[in-house]
Design a protein around this motif. Sequence first.
Motif, PDB file in Angstrom:
ATOM      1  N   MET A  49       8.516  26.120 -37.251  1.00  0.00           N
ATOM      2  CA  MET A  49       8.354  27.469 -37.595  1.00  0.00           C
ATOM      3  C   MET A  49       7.329  27.995 -36.616  1.00  0.00           C
ATOM      4  O   MET A  49       6.358  27.410 -36.241  1.00  0.00           O
ATOM      5  N   THR A  50       7.246  29.507 -36.445  1.00  0.00           N
ATOM      6  CA  THR A  50       6.415  30.028 -35.508  1.00  0.00           C
ATOM      7  C   THR A  50       5.246  30.524 -36.415  1.00  0.00           C
ATOM      8  O   THR A  50       5.364  30.818 -37.774  1.00  0.00           O
ATOM      9  N   GLU A  51       4.322  30.978 -35.636  1.00  0.00           N
ATOM     10  CA  GLU A  51       3.101  31.724 -36.246  1.00  0.00           C
ATOM     11  C   GLU A  51       3.604  32.901 -36.934  1.00  0.00           C
ATOM     12  O   GLU A  51       2.957  33.153 -38.026  1.00  0.00           O
ATOM     13  N   GLU A  52       4.442  33.699 -36.458  1.00  0.00           N
ATOM     14  CA  GLU A  52       4.833  35.026 -37.215  1.00  0.00           C
ATOM     15  C   GLU A  52       5.609  34.751 -38.324  1.00  0.00           C
ATOM     16  O   GLU A  52       5.453  35.410 -39.334  1.00  0.00           O
ATOM     17  N   GLU A  53       6.596  33.780 -38.342  1.00  0.00           N
ATOM     18  CA  GLU A  53       7.418  33.267 -39.475  1.00  0.00           C
ATOM     19  C   GLU A  53       6.236  32.783 -40.461  1.00  0.00           C
ATOM     20  O   GLU A  53       6.576  33.210 -41.719  1.00  0.00           O
ATOM     21  N   TRP A  54       5.317  32.064 -40.075  1.00  0.00           N
ATOM     22  CA  TRP A  54       4.144  31.420 -41.235  1.00  0.00           C
ATOM     23  C   TRP A  54       3.440  32.799 -41.657  1.00  0.00           C
ATOM     24  O   TRP A  54       3.368  32.879 -43.012  1.00  0.00           O
ATOM     25  N   LEU A  55       3.416  33.952 -40.863  1.00  0.00           N
ATOM     26  CA  LEU A  55       2.412  34.981 -41.388  1.00  0.00           C
ATOM     27  C   LEU A  55       3.208  35.825 -42.203  1.00  0.00           C
ATOM     28  O   LEU A  55       2.781  36.657 -43.150  1.00  0.00           O
ATOM     29  N   GLU A  56       4.545  36.006 -42.195  1.00  0.00           N
ATOM     30  CA  GLU A  56       5.409  36.951 -42.689  1.00  0.00           C
ATOM     31  C   GLU A  56       6.321  36.319 -43.854  1.00  0.00           C
ATOM     32  O   GLU A  56       7.110  37.215 -44.443  1.00  0.00           O
ATOM     33  N   SER A  57       6.622  35.313 -43.778  1.00  0.00           N
ATOM     34  CA  SER A  57       7.553  34.508 -45.137  1.00  0.00           C
ATOM     35  C   SER A  57       7.060  34.820 -46.281  1.00  0.00           C
ATOM     36  O   SER A  57       5.978  34.857 -46.710  1.00  0.00           O
ATOM     37  N   ILE A  58       8.184  35.256 -47.173  1.00  0.00           N
ATOM     38  CA  ILE A  58       7.797  35.352 -48.393  1.00  0.00           C
ATOM     39  C   ILE A  58       8.444  34.290 -49.396  1.00  0.00           C
ATOM     40  O   ILE A  58       8.452  34.497 -50.675  1.00  0.00           O
ATOM     41  N   ASP A  59       8.567  33.136 -48.576  1.00  0.00           N
ATOM     42  CA  ASP A  59       9.259  32.071 -49.416  1.00  0.00           C
ATOM     43  C   ASP A  59       8.488  30.909 -49.346  1.00  0.00           C
ATOM     44  O   ASP A  59       8.085  30.195 -48.451  1.00  0.00           O
ATOM     45  N   PRO A  60       7.572  30.577 -50.637  1.00  0.00           N
ATOM     46  CA  PRO A  60       6.580  29.719 -50.754  1.00  0.00           C
ATOM     47  C   PRO A  60       7.106  28.347 -50.405  1.00  0.00           C
ATOM     48  O   PRO A  60       6.608  27.345 -49.777  1.00  0.00           O
ATOM     49  N   MET A  61       8.473  28.097 -50.636  1.00  0.00           N
ATOM     50  CA  MET A  61       9.153  26.797 -50.188  1.00  0.00           C
ATOM     51  C   MET A  61       9.170  26.601 -48.842  1.00  0.00           C
ATOM     52  O   MET A  61       9.147  25.286 -48.431  1.00  0.00           O
ATOM     53  N   HIS A  62       9.495  27.618 -48.100  1.00  0.00           N
ATOM     54  CA  HIS A  62       9.772  27.446 -46.610  1.00  0.00           C
ATOM     55  C   HIS A  62       8.330  27.043 -46.291  1.00  0.00           C
ATOM     56  O   HIS A  62       8.344  26.267 -45.128  1.00  0.00           O
ATOM     57  N   LEU A  63       7.394  27.721 -46.572  1.00  0.00           N
ATOM     58  CA  LEU A  63       5.961  27.529 -46.009  1.00  0.00           C
ATOM     59  C   LEU A  63       5.547  26.292 -46.477  1.00  0.00           C
ATOM     60  O   LEU A  63       4.937  25.401 -45.665  1.00  0.00           O
TER      61      LEU A  63
END
Length: 191
Positions: A1-15
Amino acid sequence: MTEEEWLESIDPMHLWVSLDRNASNRKRRLFGCACCRRIWPLIPDARCRSAVITAEQFADGDVSRAELARAKAQAKAASVEHSGAKAHARATSAEQWGRVLTKHWAAGACCSVALAKASDVVMAGRSAAVAQQTHAVLQLGRPFGSPESAAMTDQLAEQEQRAQADLLRDIFGNPFRPVPFSLGARTPQWQ
């Protein structure tokens, strides 16, 4: 996961899945508790709420593992009482059935935060989201599965995912930019 994905993801499971193995169990448990706090009015009784409070206290080291297990057992007993076979048998209308389902999922979230392994606490978020959606469909006054209730459920699912992803980021911070920690800043309790 990239920082951008971390900051923009709306899926808590993905995080959640992307969290480092070293992510604190305390923070993991507190995330589940925060999800339960979002549905506090839907939680069926004091035993379930007590499980959340005890899980918070356990995360802070204020209660023992045995106390956490007792709180989970009490929440499980409440869950069975409110949404077990007898409650299902008493539900004679769609509205009553919806109430049973809401209590079932809300109590399940409370049981999840009191699980022994903090990595399993993520189930609290999913259960809390389903409890919230079931309750919303009841408030809408439309049958489950109707186009109106399906649209509302989808909208609420996305809103809750977004809220839980934000909670997770609030609790865990940005793993790509760790905050430097000064040992001199610790209070006597943490030294």
